[in-house]
Design an enzyme around this catalytic site. Structure first.
Site, mmCIF file in Angstrom:
data_model
loop_
_atom_site.group_PDB
_atom_site.id
_atom_site.type_symbol
_atom_site.label_atom_id
_atom_site.label_comp_id
_atom_site.label_asym_id
_atom_site.label_seq_id
_atom_site.Cartn_x
_atom_site.Cartn_y
_atom_site.Cartn_z
ATOM 1 N N LYS A 32 0.852 -1.180 0.000
ATOM 2 C CA LYS A 32 0.000 0.000 0.000
ATOM 3 C C LYS A 32 0.890 1.234 0.000
ATOM 4 O O LYS A 32 1.750 1.389 0.861
ATOM 5 C CB LYS A 32 -0.875 0.009 1.255
ATOM 6 C CG LYS A 32 -1.807 1.189 1.328
ATOM 7 C CD LYS A 32 -2.749 1.063 2.499
ATOM 8 C CE LYS A 32 -2.183 1.607 3.771
ATOM 9 N NZ LYS A 32 -2.074 3.063 3.817
ATOM 10 N N ASP A 59 -3.393 4.273 -1.765
ATOM 11 C CA ASP A 59 -4.343 4.682 -0.711
ATOM 12 C C ASP A 59 -4.298 6.195 -0.516
ATOM 13 O O ASP A 59 -3.664 6.685 0.407
ATOM 14 C CB ASP A 59 -3.926 3.940 0.577
ATOM 15 C CG ASP A 59 -4.749 4.328 1.795
ATOM 16 O OD1 ASP A 59 -5.899 4.746 1.621
ATOM 17 O OD2 ASP A 59 -4.227 4.193 2.920
ATOM 18 N N LEU A 60 -4.978 6.908 -1.410
ATOM 19 C CA LEU A 60 -4.953 8.375 -1.308
ATOM 20 C C LEU A 60 -6.264 8.928 -0.751
ATOM 21 O O LEU A 60 -6.384 10.133 -0.545
ATOM 22 C CB LEU A 60 -4.633 9.000 -2.680
ATOM 23 C CG LEU A 60 -3.266 8.613 -3.250
ATOM 24 C CD1 LEU A 60 -3.030 9.293 -4.599
ATOM 25 C CD2 LEU A 60 -2.130 8.969 -2.293
ATOM 26 N N LYS A 61 -7.237 8.070 -0.550
ATOM 27 C CA LYS A 61 -8.510 8.438 0.107
ATOM 28 C C LYS A 61 -9.064 9.759 -0.437
ATOM 29 O O LYS A 61 -9.227 10.738 0.301
ATOM 30 C CB LYS A 61 -8.306 8.570 1.619
ATOM 31 C CG LYS A 61 -7.812 7.300 2.308
ATOM 32 C CD LYS A 61 -7.799 7.481 3.813
ATOM 33 C CE LYS A 61 -7.312 6.271 4.566
ATOM 34 N NZ LYS A 61 -5.860 6.025 4.496
ATOM 35 N N LEU A 62 -9.379 9.758 -1.730
ATOM 36 C CA LEU A 62 -9.862 11.001 -2.340
ATOM 37 C C LEU A 62 -11.214 11.419 -1.756
ATOM 38 O O LEU A 62 -12.082 10.572 -1.493
ATOM 39 C CB LEU A 62 -9.983 10.834 -3.864
ATOM 40 C CG LEU A 62 -8.692 11.095 -4.661
ATOM 41 C CD1 LEU A 62 -7.615 10.085 -4.343
ATOM 42 C CD2 LEU A 62 -8.974 11.110 -6.151
ATOM 43 N N ASP A 64 -13.509 14.962 -2.541
ATOM 44 C CA ASP A 64 -13.612 16.331 -3.079
ATOM 45 C C ASP A 64 -14.889 16.392 -3.915
ATOM 46 O O ASP A 64 -15.672 15.436 -3.923
ATOM 47 C CB ASP A 64 -12.351 16.657 -3.913
ATOM 48 C CG ASP A 64 -12.018 18.152 -3.904
ATOM 49 O OD1 ASP A 64 -12.960 18.960 -4.040
ATOM 50 O OD2 ASP A 64 -10.840 18.495 -3.773
ATOM 51 N N PRO A 66 -17.317 16.003 -7.091
ATOM 52 C CA PRO A 66 -17.274 14.906 -8.058
ATOM 53 C C PRO A 66 -16.346 15.142 -9.249
ATOM 54 O O PRO A 66 -15.568 14.260 -9.617
ATOM 55 C CB PRO A 66 -18.734 14.759 -8.497
ATOM 56 C CG PRO A 66 -19.513 15.192 -7.290
ATOM 57 C CD PRO A 66 -18.715 16.324 -6.687
ATOM 58 N N ASN A 67 -16.380 16.346 -9.827
ATOM 59 C CA ASN A 67 -15.562 16.545 -11.028
ATOM 60 C C ASN A 67 -14.065 16.467 -10.719
ATOM 61 O O ASN A 67 -13.286 15.909 -11.503
ATOM 62 C CB ASN A 67 -15.901 17.892 -11.687
ATOM 63 C CG ASN A 67 -15.253 17.995 -13.044
ATOM 64 O OD1 ASN A 67 -15.460 17.128 -13.905
ATOM 65 N ND2 ASN A 67 -14.414 19.003 -13.226
ATOM 66 N N THR A 68 -13.655 16.994 -9.567
ATOM 67 C CA THR A 68 -12.232 16.956 -9.195
ATOM 68 C C THR A 68 -11.788 15.512 -8.970
ATOM 69 O O THR A 68 -10.713 15.098 -9.417
ATOM 70 C CB THR A 68 -12.011 17.809 -7.923
ATOM 71 O OG1 THR A 68 -12.432 19.134 -8.220
ATOM 72 C CG2 THR A 68 -10.570 17.819 -7.482
ATOM 73 N N THR A 122 -10.100 3.199 11.059
ATOM 74 C CA THR A 122 -9.981 2.285 12.211
ATOM 75 C C THR A 122 -9.385 2.996 13.432
ATOM 76 O O THR A 122 -9.371 2.443 14.517
ATOM 77 C CB THR A 122 -9.119 1.060 11.850
ATOM 78 O OG1 THR A 122 -8.002 1.491 11.089
ATOM 79 C CG2 THR A 122 -9.901 0.051 11.045
ATOM 80 N N GLN A 193 -4.431 2.811 16.737
ATOM 81 C CA GLN A 193 -5.617 2.096 16.248
ATOM 82 C C GLN A 193 -6.560 1.765 17.417
ATOM 83 O O GLN A 193 -6.111 1.512 18.525
ATOM 84 C CB GLN A 193 -5.199 0.784 15.565
ATOM 85 C CG GLN A 193 -4.313 0.960 14.338
ATOM 86 C CD GLN A 193 -5.073 1.438 13.110
ATOM 87 O OE1 GLN A 193 -6.192 1.930 13.213
ATOM 88 N NE2 GLN A 193 -4.466 1.322 11.951
ATOM 89 N N ARG A 214 2.895 -1.164 10.764
ATOM 90 C CA ARG A 214 3.986 -1.184 11.732
ATOM 91 C C ARG A 214 4.379 -2.555 12.253
ATOM 92 O O ARG A 214 5.543 -2.752 12.591
ATOM 93 C CB ARG A 214 3.652 -0.223 12.890
ATOM 94 C CG ARG A 214 3.765 1.225 12.453
ATOM 95 C CD ARG A 214 3.021 2.168 13.356
ATOM 96 N NE ARG A 214 1.581 2.088 13.172
ATOM 97 C CZ ARG A 214 0.707 2.923 13.729
ATOM 98 N NH1 ARG A 214 1.136 3.907 14.502
ATOM 99 N NH2 ARG A 214 -0.583 2.800 13.503
#
Ligand code: C5P
Length: 238
Positions: A32, A59-62, A64, A66-68, A122, A193, A214
């Site tokens: 990842k 894993d950039l967890k966008l 914003d 919708p268009n971006t 988490t 966590q 980790r």
């Protein structure tokens, strides 16, 4: 990426990543790449990991408009990674736009990357969700709600804790992928966590992939730590 043990490459730069991956010369890994590494090294890190034959969950967890998200996903699709993600809290339209972007950026004849939604991190406790996000009810209710939204928007699965895997599979679909971080060996440190499980527990409750950071990356012998976690995840006794 089904049934993968995904190692979280949470390192600050390419040099440290190279040093870590040297331990795994003869292994084909699933890794990842998250914000820490991608924001420093961008597509260079992706090419490096790909050249070494590993599969990538980017894993950039966008999250914003919708268009971006659509245009960002269009670009990410050209990187040839196996899986990307968005925050389900961005809503159905944003998630549909993410898929549109991925479809339009995927070269013909290639498979579009899997796209999954982040439900509740988490590291989030129920108290924090209730008080800070102002979402009433239990964490499980919120995760299930986001999982349903993600499924109905056409995505391939969710990131969730092991605690919600069975209800997601039971109430939504067995085929809907559950990718679970928060994995710790029995007696291991929790760090930040809150909702954790061992690799054995993750396998037993039916997680489709586990994300381990980790417990492997900070180990004195990362290869041995990987072998041990993999054996537990796959149900093989060493
Ligand atoms: O070191 P550790 O095993 O806790 O790392 C877990 C990884 O999974 C981190 O890279 C973290 O960003 C990621 N993650 C998470 N919880 C989520 C989504 C991603 O811990 N809900």
């Amino acid at each position: 990426m089904k049934k993968s043990l995904i190692i979280a490459l949470d390192f600050p730069d390419l040099d440290e990543t190279k040093r870590f991956l040297k331990h795994f010369q003869s292994e084909k890994l699933a890794v990842k790449v998250g914000m820490e590494l991608f924001y420093q090294n961008g597509p260079t890190i992706i090419s490096y990991v790909k050249e070494h034959g590993h599969d990538i969950f980017l894993d950039l967890k966008l999250h914003d408009i919708p268009n971006t998200v659509k245009m960002a996903m269009r670009g990410l699709a050209t990187l040839n990674v196996e899986m990307v993600n968005v925050h389900a809290a961005g809503g159905s339209r944003m998630m549909e736009a993410a898929l549109e972007g991925l479809d339009s950026g995927t070269a013909s004849g290639k498979k579009r990357p899997l796209c999954i939604g982040v439900t509740q991190l988490t590291s989030t406790s129920q108290k924090q969700m209730n008080l800070e996000q102002n979402i009433p009810g239990t964490l499980e209710d919120s995760v299930l709600h986001y999982a349903k939204l993600t499924h109905d928007a056409g995505l391939d699965g969710v990131v969730c804790s092991t605690h919600e895997v069975m209800s997601i599979h039971g109430r939504i679909s067995d085929q809907f992928m559950t990718v679970t971080p928060g994995i710790r060996n029995a007696g291991g440190q929790m760090h930040d966590q809150h909702r954790i499980a061992t690799p054995e527990q993750a396998r037993i409750i039916g997680s489709d992939a586990i994300v381990v950071g980790r417990s492997i990356t900070s180990a004195k012998d990362p290869l041995q730590a990987y072998i041990d976690v993999k054996a537990a995840w796959e149900g093989i006794r060493c």
